[in-house]
Enzyme design. Structure first.
Site, PDB file in Angstrom:
ATOM      1  N   ARG A 160     -91.676 100.812  20.776  1.00 33.25           N
ATOM      2  CA  ARG A 160     -91.424 100.475  19.365  1.00 33.25           C
ATOM      3  C   ARG A 160     -92.715 100.247  18.592  1.00 33.25           C
ATOM      4  O   ARG A 160     -93.760  99.917  19.163  1.00 33.25           O
ATOM      5  CB  ARG A 160     -90.431  99.327  19.232  1.00 33.25           C
ATOM      6  CG  ARG A 160     -90.828  98.018  19.789  1.00 33.25           C
ATOM      7  CD  ARG A 160     -89.657  97.024  19.713  1.00 33.25           C
ATOM      8  NE  ARG A 160     -88.502  97.449  20.486  1.00 33.25           N
ATOM      9  CZ  ARG A 160     -87.266  97.553  20.004  1.00 33.25           C
ATOM     10  NH1 ARG A 160     -87.013  97.258  18.738  1.00 33.25           N
ATOM     11  NH2 ARG A 160     -86.269  97.945  20.769  1.00 33.25           N
TER      12      ARG A 160
ATOM     13  N   THR B  35     -90.030  94.102  24.449  1.00 35.80           N
ATOM     14  CA  THR B  35     -88.955  94.993  24.021  1.00 35.80           C
ATOM     15  C   THR B  35     -87.843  94.181  23.393  1.00 35.80           C
ATOM     16  O   THR B  35     -87.518  93.089  23.870  1.00 35.80           O
ATOM     17  CB  THR B  35     -88.375  95.794  25.193  1.00 35.80           C
ATOM     18  OG1 THR B  35     -87.239  96.547  24.739  1.00 35.80           O
ATOM     19  CG2 THR B  35     -87.925  94.881  26.335  1.00 35.80           C
ATOM     20  N   ALA B  36     -87.255  94.715  22.347  1.00 40.20           N
ATOM     21  CA  ALA B  36     -86.044  94.115  21.786  1.00 40.20           C
ATOM     22  C   ALA B  36     -84.822  94.913  22.219  1.00 40.20           C
ATOM     23  O   ALA B  36     -83.783  94.887  21.571  1.00 40.20           O
ATOM     24  CB  ALA B  36     -86.136  94.037  20.263  1.00 40.20           C
ATOM     25  N   SER B  37     -84.996  95.636  23.334  1.00 40.68           N
ATOM     26  CA  SER B  37     -83.883  96.348  23.967  1.00 40.68           C
ATOM     27  C   SER B  37     -83.168  97.253  22.964  1.00 40.68           C
ATOM     28  O   SER B  37     -83.775  98.148  22.397  1.00 40.68           O
ATOM     29  CB  SER B  37     -82.943  95.341  24.627  1.00 40.68           C
ATOM     30  OG  SER B  37     -82.084  95.961  25.532  1.00 40.68           O
ATOM     31  N   HIS B  38     -81.878  97.013  22.716  1.00 38.26           N
ATOM     32  CA  HIS B  38     -81.078  97.914  21.876  1.00 38.26           C
ATOM     33  C   HIS B  38     -81.229  97.625  20.390  1.00 38.26           C
ATOM     34  O   HIS B  38     -80.636  98.336  19.570  1.00 38.26           O
ATOM     35  CB  HIS B  38     -79.600  97.789  22.257  1.00 38.26           C
ATOM     36  CG  HIS B  38     -79.050  96.408  22.040  1.00 38.26           C
ATOM     37  ND1 HIS B  38     -79.175  95.414  22.982  1.00 38.26           N
ATOM     38  CD2 HIS B  38     -78.407  95.848  20.983  1.00 38.26           C
ATOM     39  CE1 HIS B  38     -78.617  94.309  22.511  1.00 38.26           C
ATOM     40  NE2 HIS B  38     -78.145  94.545  21.301  1.00 38.26           N
TER      41      HIS B  38
END
Length: 468
Positions: A58, A106-109
């Site tokens: 990201r 990470t903020a995943s989804h």
């Protein structure tokens, strides 16, 4: 702007005021808190103190990475930086490097404006609730003691762990590379412009899959669509598969711990059924065994487990809870209904890569198409919904009133409120990472599940309106 502090880490949107978003100040504070906690856990150890760091692709990842690395060095902690990586890869690297912990950026989804720090203990597993509370308290008190100039930590990079991860997967007894290679699978991959665009093609090549159509595999971090692998976000890959030139589609989220599959005709295999199918293969190959998923996951896993003579257990939502229950019940496979596969033979963490390898082995040995394999499993439908909340709404009060309203039904309150209706159920719980209530309903048809969910949503809105 949003900043959510929870036992599983800190998550927020980039930009805005400190304390109200994931600003550089907040990143440093919570990194320092975690580093301080990790040092306390290993006080007196004779070996060096190392923390492994890795990130998804990201847009804010590089900035956040620099802040995290520098803060850890300031605490006197050595940092092994994996760069662009996956959550399960970092989880495996922590014990391999004999590290005292790990941080996954990470903020995943969540969409691209979000980022997060996901925190791992020395075993490469998510920290417990008690440990998470301690980290939050350290951050609140800002109880940090930084290192003197002669004792600052060292920063080294290591870009070999994705390959090591793949190599370890290939060595698993239940991964049959020859069976996969012999099928000459034609695969489409959607990696939503994150690190899965590196990891998934690398794995497929190692498995002998030579025909791979890449969608959004450039790890730019500028996500081509909403990164949560739900049907409404997967129209592009579905259109490619509808043309009939491929055997299946593989979709991962930005940090590669969730796996969604698409059938050869463009229909969705179903995130819930990723775990069901992989568990069916593992249980069949091992002659049975126990399984675990969370309260919001399909009952199809229980059906498949019992078919193979095993025992199924349900845990509270959250990977750490599922892992704890898996250890308690000696489960051979487990995970969550969002496409998260936990295979203890490899490690105790959701891992889309091992999920792909086990699933392709299963598909190859079954001799079935994706649609026929999916049709071989009990057919349940889960309606997944959510209600966004304003800060003034007391979520716990809303859930308590729902429990009271349905007191005549069997109700489970170990994690939110789960209400049973004969062979149907509804599970209501507040998210640990977003200001929402999730409402999941399962039945034997989409229409019935949706109707049940909407009925419950109507009840919740009525309770909220009455308070207002």
């Amino acid at each position: 702007m949003a900043l959510i502090k929870s036992i599983s880490g800190i998550r927020g949107t980039i930009g805005g005021a400190s304390g109200e978003a994931l600003t550089p100040i907040d990143v440093v504070k919570f990194t320092a808190a975690f580093g301080t906690w990790a040092l306390k856990q290993t006080a007196g150890a004779t070996q060096g103190h190392t923390i492994v760091v890795g990130r998804d692709a990201r847009l804010s990842g590089d900035m956040v990475n620099k802040l995290v690395v520098g803060t850890l060095q300031g605490l006197g902690i050595d940092v092994v930086d994996l760069g662009l990586s996956t959550t399960p890869t970092v989880e495996m690297a922590v014990p391999a490097k004999k590290a005292i912990g790990g941080i996954i950026l990470t903020a995943s989804h969540n969409p691209k404006q979000w980022n997060a720090l996901k925190l791992l203990n020395q075993h490469g597993e998510f920290i417990s609730e008690a440990d998470g509370q301690e980290v939050l308290q350290l951050a609140e008190a800002e109880a940090f003691d930084f290192a003197q100039v002669g004792k600052l930590g060292q920063h080294t990079t290591d870009n070999t762990f994705l390959k090591k991860h793949v190599k370890t997967i290939l060595a698993l007894p239940l991964v049959d590379v020859e069976a996969i290679r012999a099928k000459n699978f034609r695969v489409v991959v959607d990696a939503v412009n994150s690190s899965g665009g590196i990891a998934v093609p690398m794995l497929l090549e190692a498995l002998g899959v030579t025909t791979v159509e890449k969608l959004f595999c450039e790890p730019t971090g500028d996500f081509a669509h909403n990164p949560e692998p739900l049907p409404e976000n997967l129209r592009d890959i579905a259109k490619v598969l509808e043309k009939g030139s491929f055997d299946l589609g593989i979709v991962v989220d930005p940090d590669v711990d969730r796996l969604a599959l698409v059938c050869e005709n463009g229909s969705m295999f179903g995130e819930e059924y990723t775990l069901v199918a992989v568990a069916d293969y593992v249980l069949k190959a091992q002659g049975g065994g126990n399984t675990v998923s969370n309260l919001s996951s399909t009952r199809a896993l229980r059906d498949v487990t019992e078919k193979h003579g095993g025992s199924y257990s349900a845990a509270a939502v959250g990977e750490v809870n599922v892992v704890t229950m898996m250890k308690q019940t000696n489960a051979v496979i487990g995970g969550e209904g969002n496409g998260g596969i936990i295979y203890p033979e490899l490690h105790y963490g959701r891992d889309a890569l091992v999920g792909i390898a086990l699933f392709l082995t299963h598909l190859a040995k079954s001799g079935l198409t994706m649609t026929r394999l999916r049709a071989s499993y009990p057919n349940y439908f889960i309606s997944k919904n959510k209600i966004e909340l304003t800060p003034d709404i007391n979520t716990d009060q809303v859930l308590a009133k729902m429990q009271k309203r349905y007191a005549k039904q069997p109700v489970n309150t170990i994690d939110g409120v789960k209400i049973e209706f004969d062979k149907e159920w509804v599970h209501l719980r507040k998210s640990n990472t977003e200001p929402i209530i999730r409402i999941y309903a399962e039945s034997d048809s989409n229409a019935t599940a949706d109707h049940l969910a909407q009925k419950i949503i109507g009840d919740i809105k009525e309770i909220i309106s009455a308070k207002a």
